[in-house]
Scaffold this active site. Structure first.
Site, mmCIF file in Angstrom:
data_model
loop_
_atom_site.group_PDB
_atom_site.id
_atom_site.type_symbol
_atom_site.label_atom_id
_atom_site.label_comp_id
_atom_site.label_asym_id
_atom_site.label_seq_id
_atom_site.Cartn_x
_atom_site.Cartn_y
_atom_site.Cartn_z
ATOM 1 C CG ASP A 40 -1.305 7.351 -5.338
ATOM 2 O OD1 ASP A 40 -2.131 6.659 -5.956
ATOM 3 O OD2 ASP A 40 -1.626 8.210 -4.493
ATOM 4 C CB SER A 91 -7.523 10.771 -1.674
ATOM 5 O OG SER A 91 -7.930 10.257 -2.919
ATOM 6 C CG HIS A 116 -4.086 6.854 -2.827
ATOM 7 N ND1 HIS A 116 -3.791 8.139 -3.225
ATOM 8 C CD2 HIS A 116 -5.421 6.866 -2.505
ATOM 9 C CE1 HIS A 116 -4.865 8.890 -3.156
ATOM 10 N NE2 HIS A 116 -5.871 8.159 -2.720
#
Length: 290
Positions: free
Chosen positions: A230, A153, A267
């Site tokens: 995600d 991320s 995620h």
């Protein structure tokens, strides 16, 4: 300055060290975790390569240490894993704890130029000029001249950014669900405008989609996994790995962004741990371990 070992935990045959040190770069105490595989203790004469893992928004070094499961593969191949923090903590800047996506836990791995952030929020220099040299001086058998980088991320963005800016330092790069074009997404715009101001030329110095066009290192693939379930990819569009693929067509890395879209994954660290084996195998190759 030296590290203080706050905790030592046996794990998968090696040891996870939870360390702290006073950083002259950030002006704060910083924490970092280092996983030392069994080879570190079995053979004190052989230098081991290092994998740097950068975490995402809100994370501390503990998240990946506890939930990503790098340890078994670090032992299999024989490399150490370094887990830095995601920002300075306790800088006592007004507003640093007001939101989850800016300030504490959200340093974006850059050197802030805008007051009041520019005094402490210098994560780029912290990692390059403080943390890596500290590791080299404190652990003689860790080879920081053979180092790769990975992240998730915000940390995936960080991994891409560090690699594209420093191909002489990092042998390879991979990312899980990275922010690839921070100049054009909500998280990036918020952080870049507050940390760097309105000068978009400064933003470009940290944006992988700009940096890839100027890449001067060896032509090696960059491995990316992105889950299709995600929400930050499918709905919020914070994560746009296809933009990096498109940007790379104008660079020496044309055709070298190895993007895997994996159905059904979100995620979370369930996603990361599902594909960490592939990432470790990838880095082991470029670290000369397989």
């Amino acid at each position: 300055m030296t590290f203080t070992t706050d905790t030592s935990i046996s794990s998968f045959g090696g040891k996870l060290l939870k360390l702290s040190h006073d950083s002259p770069v950030t002006g704060t105490k910083m924490v970092v975790n280092i996983y030392l595989p069994h080879q570190y203790f079995d053979d004190e004469t052989t230098k081991l390569p290092v994998l740097m893992y950068l975490s995402g928004l809100t994370c501390t070094p503990d998240n990946a240490s506890e939930k990503a499961f790098f340890q078994p593969y670090a032992n299999q191949y024989g490399f150490a894993v370094v887990f830095p923090d995601t920002s300075p903590r306790g800088a006592n800047i007004e507003g640093e704890d007001d939101s989850w996506d800016f300030g504490t836990g959200a340093g974006f791995y850059l050197d802030a130029t805008q007051k009041p952030w520019n005094k402490n929020y210098k994560m780029y220099s912290y990692i390059m000029k403080d943390l890596i040299p500290q590791i080299a001086s404190s652990y003689d058998t860790l080879d920081t001249h053979k180092m790769s980088i990975c992240g998730h991320s915000m940390g995936g963005y960080g991994a891409l950014m560090f690699y594209l800016r420093n191909p002489d330092v990092f042998q390879s790069c991979s990312a899980f669900a990275p922010i690839t074009n921070p100049s054009e997404c909500q998280w990036g715009k918020k952080s870049f405008s507050n940390y760097l101001g309105d000068d978009k030329t400064l933003w470009a110095e940290y944006d992988p989609c700009d940096l890839v066009k100027k890449f001067t290192g060896d032509k090696r693939p960059i491995l990316i996994h992105q889950g299709t379930a995600d929400a930050f990819y499918a709905k919020d569009h914070q994560l746009q790995p296809e933009k990096l693929v498109n940007a790379s067509t104008q660079s020496p890395l044309n055709g070298m962004i190895d993007l895997h879209l994996v159905d059904g994954y979100d995620h979370s660290y369930y996603f990361i741990s599902s594909f960490v084996k592939e990432h470790c195998q990838f880095h082991a190759k470029y670290l000369g371990l397989n």
